[in-house]
Design an enzyme around this catalytic site. Sequence first.
Site, PDB file in Angstrom:
ATOM      1  N   GLY A 128       1.111  -1.000   0.320  1.00 21.66           N
ATOM      2  CA  GLY A 128       0.065   0.196   0.248  1.00 21.66           C
ATOM      3  C   GLY A 128       0.961   1.165   0.390  1.00 21.66           C
ATOM      4  O   GLY A 128       2.451   0.925  -0.081  1.00 21.66           O
ATOM      5  N   ASN A 129       0.728   2.584  -0.243  1.00 22.08           N
ATOM      6  CA  ASN A 129       0.932   3.251  -0.217  1.00 22.08           C
ATOM      7  C   ASN A 129       1.291   3.873   1.170  1.00 22.08           C
ATOM      8  O   ASN A 129       3.272   4.672   1.452  1.00 22.08           O
ATOM      9  CB  ASN A 129       0.003   4.743  -0.392  1.00 22.08           C
ATOM     10  CG  ASN A 129      -1.053   4.419  -1.476  1.00 22.08           C
ATOM     11  OD1 ASN A 129       0.198   4.502  -2.715  1.00 22.08           O
ATOM     12  ND2 ASN A 129      -1.829   5.763  -1.396  1.00 22.08           N
ATOM     13  N   ASN A 184      -2.893 -11.988  -1.630  1.00 21.51           N
ATOM     14  CA  ASN A 184      -3.669 -11.199  -2.825  1.00 21.51           C
ATOM     15  C   ASN A 184      -2.646 -10.993  -3.402  1.00 21.51           C
ATOM     16  O   ASN A 184      -2.394 -10.601  -4.457  1.00 21.51           O
ATOM     17  CB  ASN A 184      -4.690 -10.706  -2.474  1.00 21.51           C
ATOM     18  CG  ASN A 184      -6.349 -11.398  -2.214  1.00 21.51           C
ATOM     19  OD1 ASN A 184      -5.688 -12.193  -2.520  1.00 21.51           O
ATOM     20  ND2 ASN A 184      -7.318 -10.268  -1.897  1.00 21.51           N
ATOM     21  N   CYS A 188      -3.934  11.278   9.865  1.00 22.37           N
ATOM     22  CA  CYS A 188      -2.828  12.216   9.192  1.00 22.37           C
ATOM     23  C   CYS A 188      -3.189  13.208   9.038  1.00 22.37           C
ATOM     24  O   CYS A 188      -2.137  14.164   8.744  1.00 22.37           O
ATOM     25  CB  CYS A 188      -2.839  11.297   7.225  1.00 22.37           C
ATOM     26  SG  CYS A 188      -4.736  11.520   6.538  1.00 22.37           S
ATOM     27  N   SER A 228      -4.534  10.558  -1.916  1.00 25.27           N
ATOM     28  CA  SER A 228      -3.937   9.061  -1.729  1.00 25.27           C
ATOM     29  C   SER A 228      -4.198   8.595  -0.142  1.00 25.27           C
ATOM     30  O   SER A 228      -3.504   7.882   0.217  1.00 25.27           O
ATOM     31  CB  SER A 228      -1.953   9.570  -1.065  1.00 25.27           C
ATOM     32  OG  SER A 228      -2.257  10.524  -0.835  1.00 25.27           O
ATOM     33  N   ARG A 267     -12.441  16.390   0.867  1.00 29.43           N
ATOM     34  CA  ARG A 267     -11.560  15.458   0.190  1.00 29.43           C
ATOM     35  C   ARG A 267     -11.438  16.711  -1.266  1.00 29.43           C
ATOM     36  O   ARG A 267     -12.279  17.208  -1.595  1.00 29.43           O
ATOM     37  CB  ARG A 267     -12.448  14.393  -0.165  1.00 29.43           C
ATOM     38  CG  ARG A 267     -10.990  13.444  -1.468  1.00 29.43           C
ATOM     39  CD  ARG A 267      -9.985  12.889  -0.697  1.00 29.43           C
ATOM     40  NE  ARG A 267     -10.765  12.341   0.193  1.00 29.43           N
ATOM     41  CZ  ARG A 267      -9.369  11.294   0.977  1.00 29.43           C
ATOM     42  NH1 ARG A 267      -8.435  11.415   1.425  1.00 29.43           N
ATOM     43  NH2 ARG A 267     -10.223  10.111   1.984  1.00 29.43           N
ATOM     44  N   HIS A 309      -1.827  16.941   1.827  1.00 27.30           N
ATOM     45  CA  HIS A 309      -3.090  17.189   3.464  1.00 27.30           C
ATOM     46  C   HIS A 309      -2.382  18.904   3.291  1.00 27.30           C
ATOM     47  O   HIS A 309      -1.718  19.043   3.150  1.00 27.30           O
ATOM     48  CB  HIS A 309      -3.427  16.652   4.486  1.00 27.30           C
ATOM     49  CG  HIS A 309      -4.133  15.475   3.813  1.00 27.30           C
ATOM     50  ND1 HIS A 309      -4.373  14.607   2.156  1.00 27.30           N
ATOM     51  CD2 HIS A 309      -3.853  14.232   4.934  1.00 27.30           C
ATOM     52  CE1 HIS A 309      -4.235  13.687   2.902  1.00 27.30           C
ATOM     53  NE2 HIS A 309      -4.929  13.467   4.252  1.00 27.30           N
TER      54      HIS A 309
END
Length: 338
Positions: A14-15, A41, A132, A162, A237, A244
């Site tokens: 993931g990011n 996966n 975050c 993101s 968003r 951000h």
Amino acid sequence: MTKKYNIAVIGATGNVGRETLNILAERNFPINKIYAVASNNSIGKKVSFGEQVLQISSLDDLDFEEIDIAFFSAGSEVSKKFIPIAIVKNCMVIDKSSFFRLSEDIPLIVPEANLSTLKDFAIKNIISNPNCIAIPLAVVLKPLDNEISIKRVVISTYQSVSGAGKAGMDELYDQTKSKYIFEEKSPNIFPKQIAFNLFPHIGDLNKDGYTSEESKIALELQKIIGDHLKVSVTSVRVPVFVGHSISVNIEFSSKVDAKEVEEILEDADGVVMISQTKDLAYISPTEVVGEDAVYVSRIRDDESKENAINLWITCDNLRKGAALNSVQIAEELIKTYL
């Protein structure tokens, strides 16, 4: 000889997981063995770690007894299931999900703001990494509150896609591209179209009218800074890939002006102040991608209220807003406690 540690990054595809691996390599964290871990996966995938390429291993097969520190970056459900297994095996956990953040006996740490509470990790062997948005806010608000007690903050956030993972970034890209070829791409990750648009909806909508994201930010700030802090949040968003931004109105308990606030923040750890005397004296999200600092600009007095100021905060949400903060926690752990 420097002690070296066995490290696992869970959610490595993931990011935030990828960024955690990047930062561990950049900062030369003392690693004996590194495990890049994800769900079944992702078996067969590879990720970068400095100049190395790591093969993804399965979380189901991970023996936590071999791990000294585990960074969890795979969401609340994974944390809920696997962290209890990890701590039984005496593995130290730094969790980036929201699952444990508000637990009374688990420290919620921003190193620049409340490092003194890190010692409480020993209660459960778990440390929570804040939201975050809560992280950069704590970096800025805590030194101000230390000098001049803060009464209330009113926050509007402008959060990049993101924050919703790689799938969120892909959705913005696909919708943007489709507009230029006169196609329509229905929203999947987000509740409405994100390309050329924005909306005040991050997380679930609560009965009180706030979203779960807004509630998280308020409650986490109070846990980090103190219950005396009154917080009102609107989370938006925006169609930005990474970075951000936050507009903040701060009301203090005693007399203060913008110049005094600027002087305090110039000396604050982790903050880069952009002086109002400069041309284009503000920072946009594209300018902070890859940066570790929290940038503060547009500090000005609130002319509508005494003892209040406005300012603008910007940071890379994948670095200081997530991965970097967790690595800084680990660095303090091994320096002082492990």
